[in-house]
Scaffold this motif. Structure first.
Motif, PDB file in Angstrom:
ATOM      1  N   UNK A 182      15.908 -24.943 -34.705  1.00  0.00           N
ATOM      2  CA  UNK A 182      15.914 -25.171 -36.150  1.00  0.00           C
ATOM      3  C   UNK A 182      15.084 -24.119 -36.876  1.00  0.00           C
ATOM      4  N   UNK A 183      14.036 -23.636 -36.196  1.00  0.00           N
ATOM      5  CA  UNK A 183      13.169 -22.626 -36.814  1.00  0.00           C
ATOM      6  C   UNK A 183      13.942 -21.336 -37.052  1.00  0.00           C
ATOM      7  N   UNK A 184      13.632 -20.671 -38.140  1.00  0.00           N
ATOM      8  CA  UNK A 184      14.300 -19.412 -38.483  1.00  0.00           C
ATOM      9  C   UNK A 184      13.297 -18.273 -38.325  1.00  0.00           C
ATOM     10  N   UNK A 185      13.557 -17.405 -37.358  1.00  0.00           N
ATOM     11  CA  UNK A 185      12.707 -16.238 -37.128  1.00  0.00           C
ATOM     12  C   UNK A 185      13.352 -15.004 -37.738  1.00  0.00           C
ATOM     13  N   UNK A 186      12.518 -14.103 -38.218  1.00  0.00           N
ATOM     14  CA  UNK A 186      13.057 -12.859 -38.762  1.00  0.00           C
ATOM     15  C   UNK A 186      13.728 -12.049 -37.660  1.00  0.00           C
ATOM     16  N   UNK A 187      14.978 -11.720 -37.860  1.00  0.00           N
ATOM     17  CA  UNK A 187      15.686 -10.775 -37.023  1.00  0.00           C
ATOM     18  C   UNK A 187      16.849 -10.245 -37.842  1.00  0.00           C
ATOM     19  N   UNK A 188      17.556  -9.259 -37.299  1.00  0.00           N
ATOM     20  CA  UNK A 188      18.591  -8.587 -38.068  1.00  0.00           C
ATOM     21  C   UNK A 188      19.928  -9.306 -38.043  1.00  0.00           C
ATOM     22  N   UNK A 189      19.984 -10.443 -37.395  1.00  0.00           N
ATOM     23  CA  UNK A 189      21.133 -11.340 -37.536  1.00  0.00           C
ATOM     24  C   UNK A 189      20.633 -12.770 -37.438  1.00  0.00           C
ATOM     25  N   UNK A 190      21.395 -13.689 -38.006  1.00  0.00           N
ATOM     26  CA  UNK A 190      21.042 -15.110 -37.966  1.00  0.00           C
ATOM     27  C   UNK A 190      22.310 -15.909 -37.713  1.00  0.00           C
ATOM     28  N   UNK A 191      22.398 -16.616 -36.591  1.00  0.00           N
ATOM     29  CA  UNK A 191      23.594 -17.415 -36.304  1.00  0.00           C
ATOM     30  C   UNK A 191      23.816 -18.480 -37.371  1.00  0.00           C
ATOM     31  N   UNK A 192      25.057 -18.654 -37.807  1.00  0.00           N
ATOM     32  CA  UNK A 192      25.383 -19.713 -38.744  1.00  0.00           C
ATOM     33  C   UNK A 192      25.499 -21.034 -37.995  1.00  0.00           C
ATOM     34  N   UNK A 193      24.980 -22.076 -38.612  1.00  0.00           N
ATOM     35  CA  UNK A 193      25.016 -23.397 -37.990  1.00  0.00           C
ATOM     36  C   UNK A 193      25.726 -24.369 -38.922  1.00  0.00           C
ATOM     37  N   UNK A 322      10.044 -21.165 -29.695  1.00  0.00           N
ATOM     38  CA  UNK A 322      10.521 -22.175 -30.654  1.00  0.00           C
ATOM     39  C   UNK A 322      11.407 -23.206 -29.962  1.00  0.00           C
ATOM     40  N   UNK A 323      12.257 -22.736 -29.066  1.00  0.00           N
ATOM     41  CA  UNK A 323      13.147 -23.638 -28.318  1.00  0.00           C
ATOM     42  C   UNK A 323      12.331 -24.587 -27.439  1.00  0.00           C
ATOM     43  N   UNK A 324      11.338 -24.041 -26.743  1.00  0.00           N
ATOM     44  CA  UNK A 324      10.484 -24.882 -25.891  1.00  0.00           C
ATOM     45  C   UNK A 324       9.740 -25.912 -26.734  1.00  0.00           C
ATOM     46  N   UNK A 325       9.240 -25.496 -27.886  1.00  0.00           N
ATOM     47  CA  UNK A 325       8.489 -26.403 -28.756  1.00  0.00           C
ATOM     48  C   UNK A 325       9.362 -27.547 -29.274  1.00  0.00           C
ATOM     49  N   UNK A 326      10.612 -27.222 -29.624  1.00  0.00           N
ATOM     50  CA  UNK A 326      11.506 -28.249 -30.163  1.00  0.00           C
ATOM     51  C   UNK A 326      12.045 -29.168 -29.080  1.00  0.00           C
ATOM     52  N   UNK A 327      12.301 -28.620 -27.903  1.00  0.00           N
ATOM     53  CA  UNK A 327      12.874 -29.426 -26.830  1.00  0.00           C
ATOM     54  C   UNK A 327      11.828 -30.214 -26.052  1.00  0.00           C
ATOM     55  N   UNK A 328      10.649 -29.639 -25.909  1.00  0.00           N
ATOM     56  CA  UNK A 328       9.611 -30.259 -25.079  1.00  0.00           C
ATOM     57  C   UNK A 328       8.311 -30.444 -25.858  1.00  0.00           C
ATOM     58  N   UNK A 329       8.430 -30.586 -27.173  1.00  0.00           N
ATOM     59  CA  UNK A 329       7.252 -30.715 -28.024  1.00  0.00           C
ATOM     60  C   UNK A 329       6.415 -31.937 -27.753  1.00  0.00           C
ATOM     61  N   UNK A 330       6.985 -32.949 -27.083  1.00  0.00           N
ATOM     62  CA  UNK A 330       6.235 -34.167 -26.792  1.00  0.00           C
ATOM     63  C   UNK A 330       5.276 -34.039 -25.631  1.00  0.00           C
TER      64      UNK A 330
END
Length: 396
Positions: A182-193, A322-330
């Motif tokens: 869900x987090x948006x990191x600066x990069x030169x492309x951003x996947x549409x969801x 970011x993926x690890x934090x969102x998936x395993x944040x608990x």
């Protein structure tokens, strides 16, 4: 130059801090001089950076307001203060270490003198922490790669093919994890969801036609690339332009248009591939961004450079975390890590490594890093590096 650290004791026997850091000056006069002159040095370096930041805020928010100007001025003041403290921490502590211990202690006198100053980053605003940490990480990656003497590493860093293939894999990894967070990191492309546009009538999740979507992305990256290149040239040429204003035209003429073309094509290819795959099967797959990231990475061959490569590594690591934090944040371990200020910790560790590299591996550092350390320290970093090199050459 790495041989210096191996023979440090013999090289620095009987050498005082003045010989290496401030020839012809006492410690007191040297530190007072640095305290005064590094104010302008840091302002000179960060003015173009802040102008770029202002333009990007205006561009992204589609408006000009006093709030944006005030935010930029505040961040500029923080960057200048941070650079001033780091630079003068090195100057003062290098002399202090010598007087406390009666000698210059191995390479720790070089790499650790800035440590007290780097700790100020923990009190800096979020943007300054993030931008500085990423910049110094990029410097670290480039310097580490360039300073390795292994034959396979020497071959790999000179090969455009290997560089492009590795960049393609990194780009694919960014696409994979960016699609799943869900987090948006600066990069030169951003996947549409899907949740970014619930009213889309196309399988690609964007509101306009595929052609408009692709061209808009390319236009944005072209504009960003030109602004980035202009800022880079202003930073590199600021002293010369100040003495001779017409030099600005020469600096602009040396803009890396291949780099701008790379950014434009990179984003355009990513958007084209994602749209093509979605239109072909009439639905989006979670792996479309991975495939698009891989294919668009081919454009790296237009303008291979360490800045983009290291920036890609930074974006990849951040997206994975970011993926690890969102998936395993608990998990308790993840919670504890998230409470730490990773950006500030990275800055503290890597900025001190930057000082070490400036002394031992100046040939491996990027021009940006050399400019940063030299301008912000009022040439103190260059003076110390040159004195150390002269000491080494005299001994051989």
């Amino acid at each position: 130059m790495s041989a210096i650290s191996k023979h440090w004791s013999e090289l620095t026997a009987g050498v005082d801090c003045a010989t290496l850091s401030h020839p012809g000056k006492t410690c007191h006069s040297h530190i007072l001089f640095q305290l005064r002159t590094t104010v302008w040095g840091n302002m000179q370096f960060f003015i173009p950076v802040s102008i770029l930041r202002l333009f990007l805020l205006i561009y992204t928010q589609k408006s000009v307001s006093w709030h944006i100007v005030r935010q930029t001025l505040f961040e500029f003041s923080c960057m200048v203060a941070n650079g001033w403290v780091v630079s003068n921490s090195w100057s003062a502590c290098f002399c202090a270490f010598y007087h406390w211990f009666g000698r210059i202690i191995n390479n720790y006198s070089v790499s650790m003198a800035a440590l007290p100053g780097t700790l100020v980053m923990f009190w800096m605003p979020q943007y300054v922490q993030m931008s500085h940490a990423r910049a110094v990480f990029n410097v670290f990656v480039e310097c580490w790669i360039k300073s390795r003497n292994h034959p396979w590493m020497e071959y790999a860093r000179e090969s455009k093919t290997i560089g492009t293939v590795v960049f393609m894999l990194i780009s694919a990894t960014i696409g994979y994890y960016a699609q799943r967070t869900k987090a948006v990191e600066f990069w030169f492309f951003a996947p549409l969801k899907k949740n970014s546009n619930d009213h889309s009538k196309t399988p690609c999740f964007h509101r306009n036609t595929c052609q408009s979507y692709i061209l808009d992305g390319m236009k944005t990256c072209f504009t960003f690339g030109m602004i980035l290149e202009l800022a880079r040239k202003l930073i590199a040429s600021a002293p010369r332009i100040r003495r001779h204003p017409p030099a600005l035209l020469g600096a602009i003429s040396r803009i890396r248009f291949k780099f701008v073309a790379f950014l434009t094509l990179y984003n355009g290819l990513f958007r084209f591939v994602t749209c093509f795959l979605a239109q072909h099967r009439r639905k989006v797959s979670s792996y479309d961004s991975t495939v698009a990231g891989l294919i668009s990475g081919l454009s790296y061959s237009l303008s291979p450079n360490f800045n983009v490569f290291s920036l890609a590594m930074t974006a990849m690591i951040q997206n994975i975390w970011n993926y690890i934090s969102e998936q395993y944040g608990g998990l308790d371990l993840v919670k504890r890590f998230n409470r730490l200020s990773f950006t500030s910790i990275a800055w503290v560790l890597l900025m001190n490594y930057n000082m070490y590299s400036r002394a031992y591996y100046p040939y491996a550092m990027s021009k940006y890093a050399l400019k940063f350390t030299d301008v912000c320290s009022n040439s103190q970093a260059r003076t110390a590096s040159e004195c150390l090199a002269k000491l080494f050459l005299a001994a051989n």
